[in-house]
Design an enzyme around this catalytic site. Sequence first.
Site, PDB file in Angstrom:
ATOM      1  N   SER A 174       3.831   4.463  -6.523  1.00 50.92           N
ATOM      2  CA  SER A 174       2.667   4.411  -7.170  1.00 50.92           C
ATOM      3  C   SER A 174       1.539   5.274  -6.576  1.00 50.92           C
ATOM      4  CB  SER A 174       2.156   2.892  -7.001  1.00 50.92           C
ATOM      5  OG  SER A 174       1.614   2.668  -5.967  1.00 50.92           O
ATOM      6  N   ILE A 196      -1.250   7.903  -5.056  1.00 48.16           N
ATOM      7  CA  ILE A 196      -1.282   8.981  -4.408  1.00 48.16           C
ATOM      8  C   ILE A 196       0.171   9.451  -4.200  1.00 48.16           C
ATOM      9  CG2 ILE A 196      -2.065  10.466  -2.668  1.00 48.16           C
ATOM     10  CD1 ILE A 196      -4.518   8.444  -2.514  1.00 48.16           C
ATOM     11  N   GLY A 197       1.047   8.409  -3.840  1.00 53.19           N
ATOM     12  CA  GLY A 197       2.405   8.657  -3.368  1.00 53.19           C
ATOM     13  C   GLY A 197       3.175   9.546  -4.575  1.00 53.19           C
ATOM     14  N   TYR A 247     -11.264 -11.600  13.001  1.00 49.24           N
ATOM     15  CA  TYR A 247     -10.929 -10.683  12.076  1.00 49.24           C
ATOM     16  C   TYR A 247     -11.749 -10.126  10.990  1.00 49.24           C
ATOM     17  CZ  TYR A 247      -7.479  -8.933   8.681  1.00 49.24           C
ATOM     18  OH  TYR A 247      -6.818  -8.332   7.631  1.00 49.24           O
TER      19      TYR A 247
END
Length: 322
Positions: free
Chosen positions: A43, A45-46, A196
């Site tokens: 999906s 950019i890949g 976090y």
Amino acid sequence: MSIISLITGWPGPSGFGSASTAEEVSEGIDAANLTAIVTGGASGIGLETVRVLAMRKVHVIIGARNLEAANKAKHQLLEQNPAAKLDVLKLDLSSIKSTTEFAHNFLALNLPLNILINNAGVMFCPFQLSEDGIELQFATNHLGHFLLTNLLLEKMKSTAKSTGIEGRIVNLSSIAHVHTFGDGIRFNKINDKNGYSDKRAYGQSKLANILHVKELTRRFKEEGVNITANAVHPGLIMTPLMRHSMLLMRLLQAFSFFIWKNVPQGAATTCYVALHPSLKGVSGKYFLDCNEKRASSYARDETLAKRLWDFSKNLINSSYKV
Ligand SMILES: NC(=O)c1ccc[n+]([C@@H]2O[C@H](COP(=O)([O-])OP(=O)(O)OC[C@H]3O[C@@H](n4cnc5c(N)ncnc54)[C@H](OP(=O)(O)O)[C@@H]3O)[C@@H](O)[C@H]2O)c1
């Protein structure tokens, strides 16, 4: 590269800029003798990176956690380009077991490996631990890729040696690497829910992606290995990556639409760094809009890079329960 070049798309010293597409930066390159792995290649950019590498005749192995989506993507790419050499292998980077199995399955194919594109990623996840008990953004974006790279290094070295062709590792980082925790990497609190922040944890993992290529480069130079490792920021592109913060990102996009890219532009810097002959021998650098850019001071800190390497190795060894 200034904000003006980002908005106007004016090319930088490389001859390319923010408006360049992956097809444009790789035009005329015949890469029929190369094999690449692209993580998260189903999906965003890949997927565009896989499409354009395959168009340049690279044999591409897509590493994906969702095999159904990856096989669907593969078939769609084959419809457009029946000559494309594409394979799909299961890979969940948040799992040490799955990452190790992926590497073994790839090595069993007995293929060369010239290019490793560490592209997969998650962004702004609420606090969550991976199956190995590691904070999810660090586990997926950095640690999984760190382990994968280490497991494939001997193959990349032997390929580079036997073919004489420079191997290339490309880590997908982000401009978000500047927005991290106080000390850059929270070594003592990596899995701590207290304190976090989903945004800073993403920035931390993207900082780790740059520190990773720094330390790889130091090691390659020491060993005299014919492999380069660089990090890229692809730009701002609306993809499924934004799923944990869609409203915020859509709002941001509405106010800053002039700096956003489409997916073909988003894959340009990756394809440029992976394929372009002008980058022969260039390693340990950070690229944005197909041009080298100075990363943050943490990202340029060689001591931090070395510490992260040792920390990552120990974390994998202490977390993996067979
Ligand atoms: N888009 C941007 O504006 C932007 C900006 C800066 C940097 N980046 C970086 O660019 C890279 C690609 O992002 P993108 O925008 O193309 O997003 P994307 O479309 O969501 O692609 C990310 C890919 O990574 C995969 N992935 C996520 N977790 C995984 C895991 N545990 N194991 C294996 N694969 C996993 C996803 O698979 P699923 O489909 O199964 O989720 C997806 O295929 C990321 O590293 C991101 O940090 C993107």
